[in-house]
Design a protein around this motif. Structure first.
Motif: not given
Length: 94
Positions: A22-31, A58-67, A81-85
């Motif tokens: 997901x890009x920065x500043x996006x809202x979603x629901x955890x599946x 915030x996201x990083x190029x390597x895939x880490x995220x702050x939510x 973050x890769x294991x959360x859909x």
């Protein structure tokens, strides 16, 4: 704060995707949370559960995220973050 819909640019994407994509500043629901049981339990205790909203700060190029979820900020490694859909919050009934 500006909220983007991550389906705005890709109208055909209706399936769940990895949180790390997901890009920065996006809202979603955890599946689903497909981490090890220890990490899944820890995330659940922090409020990261299926059908709960998350907002990507915030996201990083390597895939880490702050939510943001449940009023808290969580920093997640790329591996976690890769294991959360997640899915688009506007298509929660589909």
């Amino acid at each position: 704060m500006l909220k983007k819909n991550f389906l705005c640019e890709e109208k055909t994407l209706l399936e769940s995707i990895q949180l790390s994509r997901l890009p920065q500043l996006c809202q979603a629901l955890v599946v689903s949370v497909g981490c090890s049981s220890d990490i899944t339990c820890r995330l659940a205790s922090l409020g990261l559960l299926p059908d709960k909203p998350v907002f990507v700060i915030r996201t990083t190029k390597r895939g880490a995220v702050v939510i943001r979820t449940n009023g808290m900020l969580l920093a997640l490694s790329a591996g976690v973050a890769q294991k959360i859909f997640v899915k688009d919050a506007q298509h929660e009934t589909e």
